[in-house]
Design a protein around this motif. Sequence first.
Motif, mmCIF file in Angstrom:
data_model
loop_
_atom_site.group_PDB
_atom_site.id
_atom_site.type_symbol
_atom_site.label_atom_id
_atom_site.label_comp_id
_atom_site.label_asym_id
_atom_site.label_seq_id
_atom_site.Cartn_x
_atom_site.Cartn_y
_atom_site.Cartn_z
ATOM 1 N N LEU A 109 0.848 -1.180 0.000
ATOM 2 C CA LEU A 109 0.000 0.000 0.000
ATOM 3 C C LEU A 109 0.890 1.238 0.000
ATOM 4 O O LEU A 109 1.668 1.447 0.930
ATOM 5 C CB LEU A 109 -0.899 0.015 1.236
ATOM 6 N N GLU B 194 0.954 5.609 -1.208
ATOM 7 C CA GLU B 194 0.161 6.761 -1.623
ATOM 8 C C GLU B 194 0.134 6.860 -3.143
ATOM 9 O O GLU B 194 1.151 6.761 -3.811
ATOM 10 C CB GLU B 194 0.763 8.045 -1.039
ATOM 11 N N ASP C 94 -1.483 4.715 -5.100
ATOM 12 C CA ASP C 94 -1.757 3.450 -5.771
ATOM 13 C C ASP C 94 -3.261 3.317 -6.036
ATOM 14 O O ASP C 94 -4.025 4.270 -5.836
ATOM 15 C CB ASP C 94 -1.222 2.264 -4.962
ATOM 16 N N TRP D 43 -5.458 2.094 -4.413
ATOM 17 C CA TRP D 43 -6.296 2.162 -3.208
ATOM 18 C C TRP D 43 -6.029 3.434 -2.417
ATOM 19 O O TRP D 43 -6.487 3.564 -1.283
ATOM 20 C CB TRP D 43 -6.040 0.944 -2.305
ATOM 21 N N GLY E 114 -3.399 4.107 -1.020
ATOM 22 C CA GLY E 114 -2.557 3.750 0.114
ATOM 23 C C GLY E 114 -3.335 3.372 1.355
ATOM 24 O O GLY E 114 -2.766 3.247 2.434
ATOM 25 N N LYS E 115 -4.640 3.159 1.231
ATOM 26 C CA LYS E 115 -5.494 2.927 2.394
ATOM 27 C C LYS E 115 -5.996 1.484 2.427
ATOM 28 O O LYS E 115 -6.632 1.018 1.478
ATOM 29 C CB LYS E 115 -6.703 3.873 2.368
ATOM 30 N N PRO E 116 -5.745 0.764 3.527
ATOM 31 C CA PRO E 116 -6.201 -0.623 3.615
ATOM 32 C C PRO E 116 -7.711 -0.754 3.534
ATOM 33 O O PRO E 116 -8.228 -1.707 2.948
ATOM 34 C CB PRO E 116 -5.662 -1.089 4.970
ATOM 35 N N LEU F 147 -8.746 -0.681 -0.137
ATOM 36 C CA LEU F 147 -8.430 -1.956 -0.780
ATOM 37 C C LEU F 147 -9.463 -3.010 -0.403
ATOM 38 O O LEU F 147 -9.994 -3.724 -1.265
ATOM 39 C CB LEU F 147 -7.030 -2.413 -0.369
ATOM 40 N N THR G 229 -5.724 -7.349 5.458
ATOM 41 C CA THR G 229 -4.772 -6.708 4.566
ATOM 42 C C THR G 229 -3.585 -6.200 5.377
ATOM 43 O O THR G 229 -3.579 -6.276 6.609
ATOM 44 C CB THR G 229 -5.410 -5.521 3.829
ATOM 45 N N ASP H 289 -1.750 0.475 7.681
ATOM 46 C CA ASP H 289 -1.153 1.713 7.199
ATOM 47 C C ASP H 289 0.029 2.160 8.047
ATOM 48 O O ASP H 289 0.485 3.298 7.955
ATOM 49 C CB ASP H 289 -2.195 2.830 7.101
#
Length: 420
Positions: free
Chosen positions: A75, A77, A79, A81, A83-85, A88, A105, A108
């Motif tokens: 994860l 920043e 991406d 998502w 960067g946040k689980p 995702l 997952t 963070d």
Amino acid sequence: MSAPAGAAGQAELATRGLVGHGTASPGQKIAEALRDSPVYVDPSLATAVDAAQKRELVAQINETKLPIRVVLAPLVEGDSWGGKPEQLAQVVHDRMGGGPSILITLGDLPDDIAAREWPEGAHQARHAAAAVFFQDDMKGAGLAKRVARAISIIKAGNGDKVYEDATASLGTPKPKASDGSEGTTGKDADARAGSGGSPLVRLLSLVVGPVLLLAAAGMLLRRRSRLRDLTTPFALPRSVFAAARQADEAGLRDRASEEVVRLGEEARAAQGDPAAVERALDAYAAAGTVLDRARGVVDLAGVFALVAEGRAALSKAPGALPLCFFHPLHGPAVRRIPWRPLGRREQLRVAACETCLRAVRTRRAPEVLTDRRDGRPIPYFEIPAEDSVWAATGYGSLLSGDGDSLTGRVQRGDFTSTLA
């Protein structure tokens, strides 16, 4: 566009291109892998969880008889998502058709894991995964062992208590022995006494100890705040907009399609005012219409504005503001402000995000979303209103009220009539 429901709706959305544009989205690829195995390990993490460890996790999950899935993907920043689980997990859950599920997952924070479950709290999975970070015997443990511990706690169903126990000592000084040597050998006590006699060590203990304590307490507060925030229904995370601004057009289209799917799932699962649910479903259908025929970033921003309108219908919070007038990918506005377009005499009241609000108040030009006119970029709101539903409405800021909405404008053909 109608609002398809359930797993069949997911398949229809995939067929219509709402979960990718020609190729499967990252979330769809992970979902497809999870249909073959409950544990997905991104190739970049193959050394952290090898094939043997993956088989052990699969066997452990199968033994629980619970709908547990593990998604181990990095994860960062920007991406897919943001960067946040939680993002995702939500996307993968949507791609798998919804229903009861537990998704583990990466978290963070370094050496952290996270979990979300549907329905929320059924097996206390969120706290079960969060507790692992604070357990002393898990410090330095490998990723596979931390995931295995979380699965064990989830199976036991006591994640809330385990989390409370693991974090109870944070911010609480450890009790001191009365003679300074209880629980140690004489040599240990002498060494501790000797080191304690050093002025430098005493100074470091006075300075470093409180710093570490504050850091640990701050980390716990951030985690607890994050756990609370994630339970707020129908919130459109700001991380979605942060990642969207960094994405190219294809990436932005994928993000928009993910939010459309998510809105549809939320609307169909919502309980409460039937009229509000109907408005959310209408917004979902309108967002799908715009996404199907979006010509670029300006239209894709309109998809996010329609999703926000649908989420506002589901939310019980009164007076929700639209997205930022100046640049809707800044996210939700925080306040309406008076603003006069350059070269015009009339003053408007527009919804602005915090960043644009500060810019206007300090007489700086806010960042604006641009469209193209005669081959050159101009602020989108300078396009003639008859040529752009977004210029006409300011992505919601310029609506007249009394039932006027972006959804209604799209439904009556204001968007499709501007398509060349």
